[in-house]
Design an enzyme around this catalytic site. Structure first.
Site, short mmCIF file in Angstrom:
data_model
loop_
_atom_site.label_atom_id
_atom_site.label_comp_id
_atom_site.label_asym_id
_atom_site.label_seq_id
_atom_site.Cartn_x
_atom_site.Cartn_y
_atom_site.Cartn_z
N ASP A 11 0.83 -1.21 0.00
CA ASP A 11 0.00 0.00 0.00
C ASP A 11 0.87 1.26 0.00
O ASP A 11 1.99 1.25 0.51
CB ASP A 11 -0.90 -0.02 1.24
CG ASP A 11 -2.07 0.94 1.10
OD1 ASP A 11 -2.30 1.49 0.00
OD2 ASP A 11 -2.78 1.16 2.11
N HIS B 23 3.14 3.52 -8.75
CA HIS B 23 3.02 2.09 -9.07
C HIS B 23 4.28 1.61 -9.79
O HIS B 23 4.78 0.51 -9.53
CB HIS B 23 1.79 1.83 -9.95
CG HIS B 23 0.49 2.20 -9.26
ND1 HIS B 23 0.21 1.84 -7.97
CD2 HIS B 23 -0.60 2.88 -9.70
CE1 HIS B 23 -1.00 2.28 -7.64
NE2 HIS B 23 -1.50 2.93 -8.67
N LEU C 66 11.23 -20.48 -4.26
CA LEU C 66 10.15 -19.64 -3.72
C LEU C 66 8.89 -19.74 -4.58
O LEU C 66 8.96 -19.69 -5.81
CB LEU C 66 10.63 -18.18 -3.71
CG LEU C 66 9.58 -17.13 -3.35
CD1 LEU C 66 9.25 -17.15 -1.86
CD2 LEU C 66 10.03 -15.73 -3.76
#
Ligand code: FPP
Length: 246
Positions: free
Chosen positions: A18, A35, A129
Site C-alpha cells: 500500500d 506504481h 520460492l
C-alpha cells in the site's frame, strides 16, 4: 540479517503493498509513477524473500475493488502488470521461482491473461520460492466461489452437508496448494485487512509499517520477520502450554 533465526522463519508471508499513490503525490507526481516505482520494491522483496529462504510469498497487487479506480489508473496498472511479468519471467525462472496467480482472472484483459498463463507455465516445474500474485482478488469473492463449489457437490450428491469440514473449505479456496500465511505485512500506515485472505489469515501475525510500498526494501522485510520472531504464537493455548510444549 545475522539476527534472523533461520529455524523460525515464517513459511508464508503475505503483503498488502500500500501507499504507491500517496508516495507519488507527495513527490508531486502522478499516481502511476508510484506504481511504477512499486515494481522496484516487488523485485527487491521477491529477491530478498528467496535469499532468506521464505517458501511462499503472496503479494496483493490488485483488488476486486480496485476496478472502480479511474479508468486511466486501471489501464496503466494493467499494462504495468503485463510489461513487468513479461520482462521479469526469465529472471524469475532462472532463480527457480514458481509463479501463481489468484483472483477473478476472467476479468483481466486478454493480453494480461496471456502473460499470466505464460508465466505460470514457464515456471511450473520450479522448486524454489512460490510467488503468489493476487490480482483482481478479494477474499469475499473467493469465499463465495468456494461455497458455490461445495454447494454443487452437495446438490449432485457427491457430498453431504455433515461432511463439510475446515479441510473441505480450504480445498475449495484458490490457496488450497499453500499453507496459511504466518506473517501479514501492510505498508503505508493503514491498519486494515481490506478483503485480503480473510479465512487464511486466521492465525497470522499482523505487522504494520508507516513505510510506503515504493520505499519498502529487504531491510524492512527483515525487520518485519524479526518482529514476528519476537512474538509468542499461542494458537489459543496458554503461554505455559506453549513454553512447556504441552
Ligand atoms: C496500492 O497503493 C497499490 C496498488 C493498488 C497496486 C500495486 C501494484 C504494484 C506495486 C505493481 C506490482 C506489479 C506486479 C507485477 C506484482 P495505492 O494506490 O492504494 O496507494 P495509496 O493508498 O497511497 O493511494
Amino acid at each position: 540479517m545475522d539476527n534472523l533465526d533461520l529455524n523460525r522463519l515464517p513459511k508464508h508471508i503475505a503483503i498488502i503493498m500500500d501507499g504507491n499513490g500517496r508516495w507519488a503525490q507527495e513527490k508531486g507526481q502522478d499516481r502511476l509513477y508510484g506504481h511504477f516505482h512499486g515494481v522496484q520494491s516487488v523485485r527487491n522483496i521477491v529477491e530478498a524473500a528467496s535469499e532468506i529462504g521464505i517458501k511462499y510469498l503472496t503479494l496483493y497487487a490488485f483488488s476486486t475493488e480496485n476496478w472502480d479506480r479511474p479508468a486511466a489508473e486501471v489501464a496503466g496498472l494493467m499494462s504495468l502488470f503485463v510489461d513487468t511479468i513479461a520482462k521479469e519471467v526469465p529472471d524469475l525462472h532462472k532463480n527457480n521461482i514458481k509463479l501463481h496467480f489468484i483472483g477473478n482472472l476472467s476479468l483481466l484483459p486478454d493480453d494480461a491473461k496471456a502473460a499470466l498463463q505464460n508465466a505460470t507455465q514457464t515456471t511450473a516445474n520450479n522448486t524454489g520460492l512460490e510467488l503468489i500474485i493476487a490480482l483482481s482478488y478479494s477474499s469475499r469473492w473467493e469465499l463465495i466461489q468456494a461455497i458455490k463449489n461445495i454447494a454443487e457437490k452437495v446438490q449432485t450428491g457427491q457430498m453431504q452437508p455433515e461432511d463439510i469440514q475446515e479441510a473441505t473449505l480450504e480445498a475449495a479456496l484458490s490457496t488450497s496448494a499453500f499453507p496459511d500465511p504466518e506473517l501479514m505485512i501492510r505498508t503505508s500506515g493503514e491498519y486494515r485487512i481490506s478483503n485480503f485472505l480473510l479465512y487464511q489469515l486466521a492465525y497470522a501475525e499482523l505487522y504494520f509499517t508507516e513505510t510506503r510500498w515504493p520505499d519498502f526494501r529487504k531491510k524492512d522485510l527483515i525487520e518485519a520477520i524479526l518482529d514476528f520472531q519476537s512474538r509468542e504464537r499461542r494458537f489459543g493455548k496458554t503461554s505455559l502450554q506453549v513454553q512447556t510444549n504441552e
